[in-house]
Design a protein around this motif. Structure first.
Motif, short mmCIF file in Angstrom:
data_model
loop_
_atom_site.label_atom_id
_atom_site.label_comp_id
_atom_site.label_asym_id
_atom_site.label_seq_id
_atom_site.Cartn_x
_atom_site.Cartn_y
_atom_site.Cartn_z
N GLN A 1 8.76 -6.31 -3.28
CA GLN A 1 8.38 -5.01 -4.26
C GLN A 1 6.00 -6.42 -4.54
N HIS A 2 5.69 -5.22 -4.84
CA HIS A 2 4.60 -5.17 -5.75
C HIS A 2 3.48 -5.03 -3.74
N HIS A 3 4.22 -4.15 -3.11
CA HIS A 3 3.73 -4.71 -1.49
C HIS A 3 3.17 -2.99 -1.03
N TYR A 4 2.38 -3.12 0.01
CA TYR A 4 2.27 -2.05 0.55
C TYR A 4 1.95 -2.02 1.66
N ASP B 1 -1.49 3.82 7.08
CA ASP B 1 -2.11 3.97 7.69
C ASP B 1 -2.84 5.48 7.17
N ASP B 2 -1.28 6.31 7.60
CA ASP B 2 -2.15 7.90 7.32
C ASP B 2 -1.97 8.00 5.66
N THR B 3 -0.44 7.11 5.88
CA THR B 3 -0.53 7.17 4.10
C THR B 3 0.13 6.07 3.65
N LEU B 4 -0.22 5.83 2.40
CA LEU B 4 -0.28 4.68 2.12
C LEU B 4 1.28 4.86 1.25
N LYS B 5 1.98 3.45 1.37
CA LYS B 5 2.45 3.01 1.07
C LYS B 5 3.24 2.31 -0.23
N LEU B 6 3.65 2.12 -1.26
CA LEU B 6 4.24 1.49 -2.35
C LEU B 6 4.93 0.87 -2.63
N TRP C 1 -4.75 1.22 -10.57
CA TRP C 1 -3.65 1.61 -10.69
C TRP C 1 -3.88 1.05 -11.89
N ASN C 2 -3.42 1.76 -12.87
CA ASN C 2 -3.62 1.24 -13.93
C ASN C 2 -4.63 0.37 -14.51
N ASN C 3 -6.05 1.08 -14.40
CA ASN C 3 -7.14 0.03 -14.11
C ASN C 3 -6.99 -1.44 -13.41
N VAL C 4 -6.14 -1.87 -13.10
CA VAL C 4 -6.04 -2.64 -11.98
C VAL C 4 -6.28 -2.25 -11.30
N SER C 5 -7.98 -3.20 -9.89
CA SER C 5 -7.68 -2.49 -8.65
C SER C 5 -7.66 -4.04 -7.75
N TYR C 6 -6.66 -3.14 -6.58
CA TYR C 6 -6.10 -4.56 -5.62
C TYR C 6 -7.15 -3.91 -4.27
N GLU C 7 -7.04 -4.67 -3.37
CA GLU C 7 -7.43 -4.10 -1.96
C GLU C 7 -6.39 -3.95 -0.86
N VAL C 8 -6.65 -3.41 -0.51
CA VAL C 8 -6.07 -2.84 0.73
C VAL C 8 -6.54 -2.08 2.15
N ASP C 9 -5.99 -3.04 2.87
CA ASP C 9 -6.56 -2.29 4.56
C ASP C 9 -5.39 -1.49 5.26
N ARG C 10 -6.63 -0.70 5.48
CA ARG C 10 -5.76 0.59 6.10
C ARG C 10 -6.10 0.11 7.79
N GLY C 11 -4.95 1.03 8.88
CA GLY C 11 -4.82 1.37 9.79
C GLY C 11 -4.13 0.06 10.54
N GLY D 1 -1.07 -0.52 9.19
CA GLY D 1 0.91 -0.20 8.92
C GLY D 1 1.70 -1.08 8.58
N ARG D 2 1.17 -2.65 8.35
CA ARG D 2 1.78 -3.57 7.89
C ARG D 2 1.99 -4.18 6.66
N LEU D 3 2.94 -4.59 6.75
CA LEU D 3 4.07 -3.75 4.56
C LEU D 3 3.17 -5.79 4.75
N ASP D 4 1.62 -5.60 3.23
CA ASP D 4 1.35 -6.99 3.10
C ASP D 4 1.90 -6.84 1.40
N MET D 5 1.68 -7.41 0.63
CA MET D 5 1.58 -7.79 -0.67
C MET D 5 -0.23 -7.41 -1.22
N LEU D 6 0.39 -7.18 -2.08
CA LEU D 6 -0.78 -5.99 -3.20
C LEU D 6 -1.59 -7.59 -3.71
#
Lengths: 191, 222
Positions: B163-166, B169-174, B200-210, B212-217
């Motif tokens: 929960q609350h992970h992402y 890579d090509d696609t953003l999985k939430l 997401w609903n006016n809250v900003s999260y940093e996301v690393d691309r490229g 494919g790791r599963l990381d916490m938002l």
């Protein structure tokens, strides 16, 4: 506008006139470039030599057939392009591993191929015998005419005939004789 | 007319395709009617083929000699190639062993990392706007200053242990515990810093691309 490839066309002309030095000059001049390309692309010095010699042979044959009379590139570029294509073809073929060929079951494919190949090899061997039996100068005259594409004038000069008509007559007699020998060999060996 | 004297030349013309129409017709007629003549044509064709092959071999022989004379270093290198073959094999073997160790280590490392456990991927597919900025950050009410020039595929997956992970890579999985189609989603790419932010609903999260790791938002730091 200056004709950029005038010298290259002169080179081809000299080649067509039977100037043997030209091909040697071209060979020595352009080799390093092709060698460098092949070594950079997973080839060896042996590969470079083989591919380059094949390419020079193609250059020669095309030049003698008149295919390079209006060449719009330098001879070195033309040669490099042939060698490059040959090497790329070779690399592609290497990827096609024959071990993975799967034949349809129930067909005696190997024996069929061998028997066809043997007949073809026997025939090539017979033709080789015909030319051996023909001897010189006939064999060399025919080689100069049919492969090296020398003119009758050049043949007359090389073999010491008084003019091109004498050379032509000799060449035709040589081919008549070759056909006759071939017929005799067919009669004895293939009937 | 075909005679004994001109036969060879006419056959040459026939084989080269240089005969005029009348002579070509005569040759073709004679080949149909006269088996002997047909054989002469076939023999000449075979002999010319053989001469061309032998000529080519003669030229190849000449070029080989020329090569040896002018590039003797190639012959030395060829011997070296053979000699080096076994040491190259050894080197390749060593390199393969090192690579194998590296791969084994990597597998061990990844196997012990939670992110490589692949969660179920039955999710909701949504296309969200992708904004590109030049490093100006977000504007009023968390909306990017730039206009959306592109879009990005997002898969929202619910009901897994994450929960609350992402994953990105090509696609953003939430991986979210709760999500509805009414939720507002967008992604902003900061070109200057090469970073992505999910809004997401006016809250900003940093996301690393490229990777494919599963990381916490994690919420962006203002």
């Amino acid at each position: 506008m200056a004709d950029k490839y005038k010298n290259d066309r002169k080179l081809i002309d000299r080649l067509k006139k039977g100037d043997e030095k030209v091909l040697d000059e071209v060979y020595i001049k352009c080799y390093r470039q092709v060698r460098s390309f092949i070594l950079k692309n997973s080839g060896t010095a042996n590969d470079a030599e083989d591919v380059y010699q094949e390419s020079v042979i193609i250059l020669f044959e095309n030049a003698m057939k008149g295919k390079l009379d209006k060449i719009e590139a330098s001879v070195s570029t033309y040669l490099y392009k042939i060698a490059r294509n040959k090497w790329l073809y070779h690399l592609r073929r290497q990827n096609r591993n024959p071990e993975y060929l799967v034949d349809i079951q129930g067909i005696n494919f190997e024996s069929l191929e061998e028997s066809e190949e043997n007949t073809s090899l026997q025939w090539d061997e017979k033709l080789h015998q015909v030319l051996n039996k023909l001897g010189n100068p006939c064999r060399d005259i025919l080689l100069d005419f049919y492969y090296f594409r020398q003119s009758m004038e050049q043949i007359a000069q090389t073999f010491g005939y008084k003019d091109m008509n004498s050379a032509k007559s000799k060449k035709n007699k040589c081919m008549n004789r070759a056909r006759q020998i071939a017929r005799e060999i067919i009669k004895t060996d293939f009937t | 007319m075909i005679t004994e004297e001109n036969k060879t030349e006419i056959i040459d013309g026939y084989l080269n395709g240089t005969l005029d129409v009348d002579m070509l017709a005569e040759v073709e007629y004679k080949m149909r009617e006269d088996a002997d003549f047909k054989m002469e044509v076939e023999l000449q064709k075979a002999l010319v083929g053989q001469l061309q092959w032998e000529g080519r071999e003669k030229l190849r022989g000449h070029l080989k000699t020329l090569h040896k004379q002018n590039f003797p270093e190639d012959s030395t290198e060829s011997i070296g190639e053979d000699r080096n073959h076994s040491s190259r094999k050894l080197w390749l073997g060593m390199a393969a062993s090192v690579a194998l160790l590296f791969v084994a280590g990597l597998i061990f490392f990844l196997a012990n990392q939670k992110p490589t456990q692949r969660p179920a991927e039955n999710g909701m597919h949504v296309k969200v706007p992708l904004y590109t900025t030049e490093g100006n950050g977000l504007g009023f009410a968390g909306k990017p200053d730039a206009t959306a020039t592109d879009s990005i595929n997002v898969i929202v997956i619910s009901g897994t242990e994450y929960q609350h992970h992402y994953q990105f890579d090509d696609t953003l999985k939430l991986y979210l515990n709760q999500f509805s189609m009414a939720d507002e989603l967008s992604v902003t790419y900061d070109k200057a810093n090469n970073t992505y932010q999910l809004l997401w609903n006016n809250v900003s999260y940093e996301v690393d691309r490229g990777f494919g790791r599963l990381d916490m938002l994690k919420k962006s730091v203002d």
